[in-house]
Design an enzyme around this catalytic site. Structure first.
Site, PDB file in Angstrom:
ATOM      1  N   GLU A   1       0.935  -1.395   0.037  1.00 16.31           N
ATOM      2  CA  GLU A   1      -0.035  -0.095  -0.007  1.00 16.31           C
ATOM      3  C   GLU A   1       0.830   1.209  -0.073  1.00 16.31           C
ATOM      4  OE1 GLU A   1      -3.230  -0.122  -0.211  1.00 16.31           O
ATOM      5  OE2 GLU A   1      -3.519  -2.107   0.133  1.00 16.31           O
ATOM      6  N   THR A   2       0.334   2.232  -0.648  1.00 11.09           N
ATOM      7  CA  THR A   2       0.858   3.458  -0.530  1.00 11.09           C
ATOM      8  C   THR A   2      -0.399   4.439  -0.211  1.00 11.09           C
ATOM      9  OG1 THR A   2       2.708   3.593  -2.422  1.00 11.09           O
ATOM     10  CG2 THR A   2       2.066   5.403  -2.042  1.00 11.09           C
TER      11      THR A   2
END
Length: 260
Positions: free
Chosen positions: A44-45
């Site tokens: 995830e970002t």
């Protein structure tokens, strides 16, 4: 733009689940956020933009934007409460899953997340083929949760990613009752372009809720048995919400200099 790499659900660097947290004053194009998530190539970002005293929060995998992510929320709260505003005790995030609050609990951060209705589904030959071991039970909410006889099966399995992607659910989870903790799990995410999530907070909205009912316990200590590993303390309230606690540690800070 500052970008922070934070390992969530751990107190040791290079374990737990890494997330990139990007702090911005305005939103770039979605295509730009997607490209940066692909460049980071982490599960995830997270992208944060302040709205008053709160923050708008969005999460991107290398393949898509998602509706809910636990470890990147924990990482984002760590950045806000430990770096951007270290005197603060609580932060509210505005997300596609509604308002999510995170507050300090000693050395841990506690997230207030939704749970999801779970229904029993039949164990199928397709599940056995995908996981390589036949589950003893299966339940379905936002994700598929396959329950196995013992934690050694969960720890040692090598699922077929292509077959997992054909099963129901956003994520395909394997779980069993733990020997030294309440439950042990692994989370596989081929539909999100992630083979295995190192520690999945949103999956535990369902996994911990399931085990709390099964074990008759108010608090579930869960271990995610990925190669990196991580621990979550989960407290369902029985009314559609769950508190998920974990630690986090800063690994790196960088400047994103490319045009977004």
């Amino acid at each position: 733009m500052k970008q922070y790499i934070v390992d969530a659900f751990t107190h040791e660097p290079f374990s737990g689940n890494p997330a990139a947290v990007c702090v911005m004053d305005r939103w770039p194009q979605e295509t730009a956020m997607m490209k940066l998530a692909m460049e980071n190539n982490l599960s995830e970002t997270a992208f944060l933009v302040p709205e008053g005293s709160d923050y708008r929060l969005r999460w991107f995998t290398p393949g898509t934007e998602v509706d809910l992510c636990g470890h990147a929320t924990l990482a984002s709260a760590f950045v806000v409460l430990s770096i951007l505003d270290p005197g603060r005790e609580r932060v509210k995030f505005l997300t596609r899953s509604g308002e999510l609050t995170v507050e300090r609990r000693g050395s841990m951060l506690e997230m207030d997340f939704p749970t999801y209705a779970l229904r029993e589904v039949p164990v199928t030959p397709a599940m056995e083929a995908a996981f390589g071991i036949r589950p003893v039970r299966a339940v379905l909410g936002m994700d598929l949760i396959c329950v196995f006889e013992d934690e050694d099966q969960v720890r040692s399995m090598h699922p077929d990613q292509a077959l997992l992607a054909q099963l129901e659910g956003r994520i395909q989870n394997a779980t069993a009752r733990g020997k030294t903790v309440d439950c042990v799990s692994r989370s596989f995410c081929p539909k999100l372009a992630i083979a295995e999530d190192p520690v999945c907070g949103s999956a535990h909205c369902q996994i911990a809720d399931f085990w709390a009912a099964e074990l008759g316990k108010k608090e579930i200590v869960a271990y995610q048995a990925s190669r990196r590993g991580g621990t979550l303390v989960c407290v369902p309230d029985g009314r559609g919400r769950i508190a998920i606690r974990g630690e986090a540690v800063l690994v790196a800070v960088s400047d994103v200099v490319a045009q977004l």
